[in-house]
Design a protein around this motif. Structure first.
Motif, PDB file in Angstrom:
ATOM      1  N   THR A 321       0.826  -1.201   0.000  1.00 53.97           N
ATOM      2  CA  THR A 321       0.000   0.000   0.000  1.00 53.97           C
ATOM      3  C   THR A 321       0.859   1.248   0.000  1.00 53.97           C
ATOM      4  O   THR A 321       0.585   2.219  -0.713  1.00 53.97           O
ATOM      5  N   VAL A 322       1.917   1.238   0.834  1.00 53.13           N
ATOM      6  CA  VAL A 322       2.819   2.384   0.879  1.00 53.13           C
ATOM      7  C   VAL A 322       3.463   2.618  -0.485  1.00 53.13           C
ATOM      8  O   VAL A 322       3.554   3.755  -0.976  1.00 53.13           O
ATOM      9  N   LYS A 323       3.866   1.523  -1.137  1.00 55.41           N
ATOM     10  CA  LYS A 323       4.460   1.672  -2.466  1.00 55.41           C
ATOM     11  C   LYS A 323       3.457   2.252  -3.462  1.00 55.41           C
ATOM     12  O   LYS A 323       3.790   3.114  -4.281  1.00 55.41           O
ATOM     13  N   ALA A 324       2.240   1.761  -3.372  1.00 55.48           N
ATOM     14  CA  ALA A 324       1.208   2.262  -4.287  1.00 55.48           C
ATOM     15  C   ALA A 324       0.951   3.744  -4.058  1.00 55.48           C
ATOM     16  O   ALA A 324       0.829   4.532  -5.008  1.00 55.48           O
ATOM     17  N   ILE A 325       0.873   4.128  -2.766  1.00 54.44           N
ATOM     18  CA  ILE A 325       0.651   5.543  -2.457  1.00 54.44           C
ATOM     19  C   ILE A 325       1.819   6.385  -2.951  1.00 54.44           C
ATOM     20  O   ILE A 325       1.636   7.464  -3.528  1.00 54.44           O
ATOM     21  N   VAL A 326       3.037   5.882  -2.733  1.00 55.15           N
ATOM     22  CA  VAL A 326       4.217   6.624  -3.187  1.00 55.15           C
ATOM     23  C   VAL A 326       4.223   6.770  -4.703  1.00 55.15           C
ATOM     24  O   VAL A 326       4.484   7.847  -5.252  1.00 55.15           O
ATOM     25  N   LEU A 333       2.663  14.127  -8.650  1.00 58.38           N
ATOM     26  CA  LEU A 333       3.653  15.188  -8.561  1.00 58.38           C
ATOM     27  C   LEU A 333       4.276  15.474  -9.927  1.00 58.38           C
ATOM     28  O   LEU A 333       4.499  16.637 -10.296  1.00 58.38           O
ATOM     29  N   ALA A 334       4.565  14.388 -10.674  1.00 62.78           N
ATOM     30  CA  ALA A 334       5.125  14.577 -12.015  1.00 62.78           C
ATOM     31  C   ALA A 334       4.144  15.309 -12.924  1.00 62.78           C
ATOM     32  O   ALA A 334       4.526  16.210 -13.683  1.00 62.78           O
ATOM     33  N   LEU A 335       2.876  14.922 -12.825  1.00 62.26           N
ATOM     34  CA  LEU A 335       1.867  15.619 -13.628  1.00 62.26           C
ATOM     35  C   LEU A 335       1.762  17.082 -13.228  1.00 62.26           C
ATOM     36  O   LEU A 335       1.628  17.971 -14.082  1.00 62.26           O
ATOM     37  N   LEU A 336       1.819  17.316 -11.907  1.00 64.42           N
ATOM     38  CA  LEU A 336       1.762  18.690 -11.432  1.00 64.42           C
ATOM     39  C   LEU A 336       2.963  19.497 -11.910  1.00 64.42           C
ATOM     40  O   LEU A 336       2.831  20.645 -12.357  1.00 64.42           O
TER      41      LEU A 336
END
Length: 647
Positions: A321-326, A333-336
């Motif tokens: 889950t942590v990996k998925a969230i990251v 963030l990249a899109l932003l």
């Protein structure tokens, strides 16, 4: 030093304008008063007002001076085409996620409630109480009651959710007398009364809390009476062509009761808690039979949604889950960042285009004010840069044209002065008091190469001259003035026309080559006796007009001045005669005979001779008027000079 300070204060006060500088006054006076130990709230307020006004002016200056009008429009277009769609997409995804989470919690809770109702309905079909309770043993919190009469409004086959007195309070287990709670109840008619099978719904809140992760807020409101109670939505279930009705539960604003289940979530930023869409359940007040609406609003956050396991009172996330969230966070963030780069790039492009167009606008404005030295530095290779290059080329041409115009105006001014000088060189007939002489000169350009002159002699006679220098314009006028100087130096009393013409030719040949020559008619005339004599050096013939209207051409032989230094004197022939009262002797240059009409025909000496044969009171005015009528306003091709001697 003190005097310098006074001068500085005096200049500052002279430059002070209250309407423009009052925010600075508020800031300068407010900041010291806002500090310790004064610490005046009013002073701080005034300082803030001044600072905000100055900030607004700075932003306005940036908007007006740095963000050009074209750039503002392009930035608005960029925002409409890129930023707003991204924001709209983000809002849409968040809304879909919010509705999806709410739908998942609602579906799971409604399915649980429907399963419990079905289990309660099945258990209610058992004949004995023990069998009914045995069927509900896995749900917990079930009990049976027998009553003789049901509350008003409750049907004998009722199965559903009710709002009733707490079962614990009825048993006297605590002191919470009058406390109510929610239950599932099924009614069955039996001999002598009714059996009521009840199931505690406390686990329903636990279910919603477990799904959402946070606390659940319950609110109980009366159901809206009238038409809204019967409103239902027609929907298709399972994709089949079978419509079902879904009631719309609408409660009134009055809140009968509210309570919470679970603990409120903590978090901020990305993990801040938020509410899911509320769930609505129909419920009946057991005491009165009135229909009500039970609304459950679950609370959750990302941490609670992705919590993988529970260890005591701690929650933790699984590694996956942590990996998925990251990963999702990095993608977002990249899109932003990509969007930010695109926005900055769009702003830079808009700035560049706006600056180029603004430079072009400023250049056109300066050019319209007459600054032809204005130039614009082309930015890039696009059409705006090509337009800037075209503007520079146009400005260069205008500057060259302006220079040429200034030069032409300067030359015209010089020619005007030269014409004035030339006109001053001509004899003043009124000052000479010679009514027997009429003369006129019409230059083809600003100055003429023709010239005439009169020299009174001691014996009362008059020496006259009319000449035409080859060519026209400034150079011809200069040589005509030179001839006047030479002729003025000769002794015209002692020398006859032949000797004067010969001396003039000798001097001319010494100073000029044969490509430059002049024609002239020079002689003397006695106004009282009418005696005249003259020589013609290559000049057009003269006309003798008698008082009776007879016209004769006088054309003695002669070579132009400057054509030969040895054969000139031998070629000259002296013409002599006497003018009778009323006779006239007319001399002219070839500008008269060569004057052209619009059809390119020449005026000619024959036309002049025919005109002289007619009656005329003012011979000079008649000749000039006839020439102007013949040319019909067409400019003269050569200088025109007319000299008339009349007795």
């Amino acid at each position: 030093m003190l005097q310098r300070a006074r001068d500085l204060i005096r200049r500052g006060w002279a430059a002070f304008r209250f309407r423009r500088h009052w925010p600075w006054v508020l800031v300068v006076l407010g900041l010291p008063l806002a500090l310790k130990p004064v610490d005046s709230g009013c002073a701080a307020f005034l300082a803030w007002i001044g600072a905000l006004v100055l900030l607004g002016r700075a932003l306005r200056w940036i908007w007006d001076r740095l963000l050009f009008r074209v750039s503002r429009r392009l930035w608005v277009i960029l925002a409409l085409m890129s930023v707003l769609p991204v924001v709209a997409m983000a809002v849409m995804l968040m809304a879909l996620g919010w509705l999806g989470l709410g739908a998942q919690v609602s579906r799971s809770t409604q399915q649980t409630l429907a399963a419990w109702e079905e289990a309660l309905r099945s258990a209610n079909g058992e004949a004995s109480d023990a069998a009914a309770l045995q069927a509900l043993r896995t749900y917990g919190g079930a009990w049976v009651e027998h009553v003789r009469q049901l509350p008003e409004g409750v049907d004998a086959a009722f199965v559903g959710m009710v709002w009733a007195d707490s079962h614990d309070a009825k048993d006297g287990a605590d002191a919470e007398a009058g406390r109510k709670d929610t239950y599932l109840r099924a009614v069955r008619k039996e001999a002598g009364g009714y059996r009521i099978l009840s199931l505690n719904l406390g686990v329903l809140g636990d279910r919603a809390q477990a799904l959402a992760g946070g606390q659940v807020v319950f609110q109980l409101t009366p159901r809206r009476e009238g038409r809204a109670r019967d409103e239902k939505l027609q929907i298709k279930a399972g994709g089949r062509r079978r419509d079902t009705e879904a009631p719309i539960l609408v409660g009134q604003r009055e809140t009968l009761a509210s309570w919470t289940k679970g603990q409120a979530l903590q978090g901020s930023g990305l993990f801040a808690p938020f509410n899911l869409p509320p769930l609505a359940f129909p419920i009946v007040d057991w005491a009165t039979g009135r229909s009500m609406v039970l609304t459950a609003t679950p609370e959750t956050n990302l941490y609670a949604l992705f919590a993988g396991f529970r260890s005591g009172d701690r929650q933790a996330l699984s590694e996956g889950t942590v990996k998925a969230i990251v990963v999702v966070s990095l993608v977002l963030l990249a899109l932003l960042m990509a969007q930010a780069v695109a926005a900055i790039l769009g702003l830079v492009l808009a700035w560049s285009l706006g600056r180029a167009v603004n430079d072009l606008h400023g250049g056109v404005k300066r050019l319209s004010l007459g600054d032809f030295s204005t130039r614009i530095r082309p930015r890039g290779r696009d059409q705006v840069a090509q337009l800037s290059a075209a503007f520079n080329e146009m400005a260069g041409r205008l500057q060259a044209a302006a220079t040429e115009r200034d030069e032409r105006l300067r030359m015209e001014e010089e020619l005007r002065v030269a014409r004035e000088v030339q006109m001053r060189l001509l004899p003043d007939l009124e000052a000479l008091r010679m009514p027997s002489v009429r003369a006129a000169i019409l230059p083809a350009l600003e100055v003429a190469g023709d010239y005439y002159d009169l020299f009174p002699l001691p014996d009362g006679s008059l020496a006259f001259l009319i000449l035409d220098v080859s060519g026209k314009g400034t150079s011809a006028a200069f040589y005509a003035a030179e001839t006047k100087g030479v002729l003025s130096a000769l002794d015209k009393q002692a020398l006859g026309p032949l000797e004067v013409a010969d001396r003039l030719n000798a001097i001319w040949c010494q100073g000029h080559d044969r490509r430059l020559f002049l024609t002239l008619a020079y002689g003397t005339f006695h106004p009282r006796t009418g005696q005249y004599q003259f020589v013609r050096a290559g000049h057009p013939p003269a006309f003798l007009r008698g008082a009776d209207g007879r016209v004769a051409r006088l054309q003695p032989k002669g070579l132009g001045v400057g054509l030969s230094a040895t054969r000139f004197m031998a070629s000259l022939e002296l013409c002599e005669g006497v003018l009778e009262p009323g006779d006239s002797l007319i001399f002219h240059t070839d500008g008269l005979s060569e004057a052209q009409a619009p059809d390119a025909s020449f005026y000619s000496e024959d036309r002049l001779e025919a005109l002289l044969a007619g009656p005329s009171e003012d011979l000079q005015a008649t000749i000039l008027a006839d020439v102007m009528a013949f040319t019909q306003g067409r400019p003269l091709a050569d200088d025109l000079t007319l000299l008339i001697l009349k007795r």
